[in-house]
Write a protein that holds these residues in place. Structure first.
Motif, short mmCIF file in Angstrom:
data_model
loop_
_atom_site.label_atom_id
_atom_site.label_comp_id
_atom_site.label_asym_id
_atom_site.label_seq_id
_atom_site.Cartn_x
_atom_site.Cartn_y
_atom_site.Cartn_z
N ALA A 42 0.83 -1.20 0.00
CA ALA A 42 0.00 0.00 0.00
C ALA A 42 0.86 1.25 0.00
O ALA A 42 0.56 2.23 -0.69
CB ALA A 42 -0.93 -0.01 1.21
N VAL A 43 1.95 1.25 0.75
CA VAL A 43 2.84 2.41 0.78
C VAL A 43 3.47 2.62 -0.59
O VAL A 43 3.56 3.75 -1.09
CB VAL A 43 3.92 2.23 1.88
CG1 VAL A 43 5.03 3.26 1.73
CG2 VAL A 43 3.29 2.32 3.26
N PHE A 44 3.93 1.53 -1.24
CA PHE A 44 4.52 1.66 -2.57
C PHE A 44 3.49 2.18 -3.58
O PHE A 44 3.82 3.02 -4.43
CB PHE A 44 5.10 0.33 -3.04
CG PHE A 44 6.44 0.02 -2.44
CD1 PHE A 44 7.46 0.95 -2.43
CD2 PHE A 44 6.68 -1.23 -1.88
CE1 PHE A 44 8.70 0.66 -1.90
CE2 PHE A 44 7.90 -1.53 -1.33
CZ PHE A 44 8.92 -0.59 -1.33
N LEU A 45 2.26 1.68 -3.49
CA LEU A 45 1.22 2.17 -4.40
C LEU A 45 0.92 3.65 -4.16
O LEU A 45 0.74 4.42 -5.09
CB LEU A 45 -0.05 1.35 -4.24
CG LEU A 45 -0.02 -0.05 -4.84
CD1 LEU A 45 -1.30 -0.81 -4.50
CD2 LEU A 45 0.15 0.03 -6.34
N LEU A 46 0.87 4.04 -2.90
CA LEU A 46 0.61 5.44 -2.57
C LEU A 46 1.71 6.34 -3.11
O LEU A 46 1.43 7.40 -3.70
CB LEU A 46 0.48 5.60 -1.05
CG LEU A 46 0.12 6.99 -0.55
CD1 LEU A 46 -1.27 7.38 -1.07
CD2 LEU A 46 0.13 7.02 0.96
N VAL A 47 2.94 5.93 -2.94
CA VAL A 47 4.06 6.72 -3.46
C VAL A 47 3.99 6.77 -4.99
O VAL A 47 4.21 7.82 -5.61
CB VAL A 47 5.41 6.14 -2.99
CG1 VAL A 47 6.58 6.77 -3.73
CG2 VAL A 47 5.56 6.32 -1.49
N GLY A 48 3.66 5.66 -5.61
CA GLY A 48 3.52 5.63 -7.08
C GLY A 48 2.41 6.54 -7.55
O GLY A 48 2.55 7.25 -8.55
N LEU A 49 1.27 6.52 -6.84
CA LEU A 49 0.16 7.38 -7.23
C LEU A 49 0.48 8.85 -7.02
O LEU A 49 -0.06 9.71 -7.71
CB LEU A 49 -1.10 7.00 -6.45
CG LEU A 49 -1.74 5.67 -6.84
CD1 LEU A 49 -2.89 5.34 -5.92
CD2 LEU A 49 -2.21 5.72 -8.29
N MET A 50 1.35 9.14 -6.10
CA MET A 50 1.75 10.53 -5.89
C MET A 50 2.58 11.05 -7.07
O MET A 50 2.56 12.25 -7.36
CB MET A 50 2.55 10.66 -4.59
CG MET A 50 1.71 10.49 -3.34
SD MET A 50 2.66 10.43 -1.82
CE MET A 50 3.62 11.91 -1.90
#
Length: 154
Positions: A42-50
């Protein structure tokens, strides 16, 4: 002969890999639980979406830059054409040729003959074949009768 009993020692996976702690004891590798794995994903996805808006903005700006470069090249070509035209307008020979060709100017003592082409005759026959007329039909009928000699000029 006497048999010595062999001692069996249980080996852990960390011992087989050769890892030991500073105290000389074998270390155990900790496995991540499902919750920790999910949190990490989830953290990696959030960073990617940012970064998605930043990337899309960069792509949009690159497209704008290429469009502006094309406009710049077109403007530079237009400037070159206008500079050439300006040089031509300063050239007396060019101006003389243009005055003769476009405005039918002549030098003193010269005679100018203007020859008209018969393109208009071909155009009128082509238009008659197409069914399109520039003049009303009765005027064309009158002209054709005059050429044949059956009508009198009024």
């Amino acid at each position: 002969m006497s048999k010595k009993p062999q001692s069996r020692r249980a080996t852990s996976s960390s011992e087989t890999s050769g890892r030991t702690s500073t105290s000389g004891r074998p270390t155990r590798r900790k496995r991540l639980s499902f919750g920790r794995k999910a949190t990490l994903v989830a953290v990696f996805l959030l960073v990617g979406l940012m970064f998605v808006p930043t990337v899309s903005t960069g792509i949009r700006q690159a497209q704008q830059i290429s469009a502006l470069e094309r406009d710049n090249e077109a403007t530079e070509q237009e400037i070159k054409d206008l500079e050439k035209k300006q040089r031509d307008l300063k050239d007396p020979k060019y101006m003389e040729r243009r005055a003769r060709d476009e405005y039918h100017y002549a030098k003193p003592g010269e005679k100018i003959f203007i020859v008209e082409s018969d393109k208009n005759e071909h155009a009128s026959t082509n238009q008659a074949n197409k069914g399109e007329r520039q003049r009303p039909w009765y005027v064309e009928l009158s002209d054709s009768l005059k050429t044949v000699g059956l009508a009198t000029e009024e």
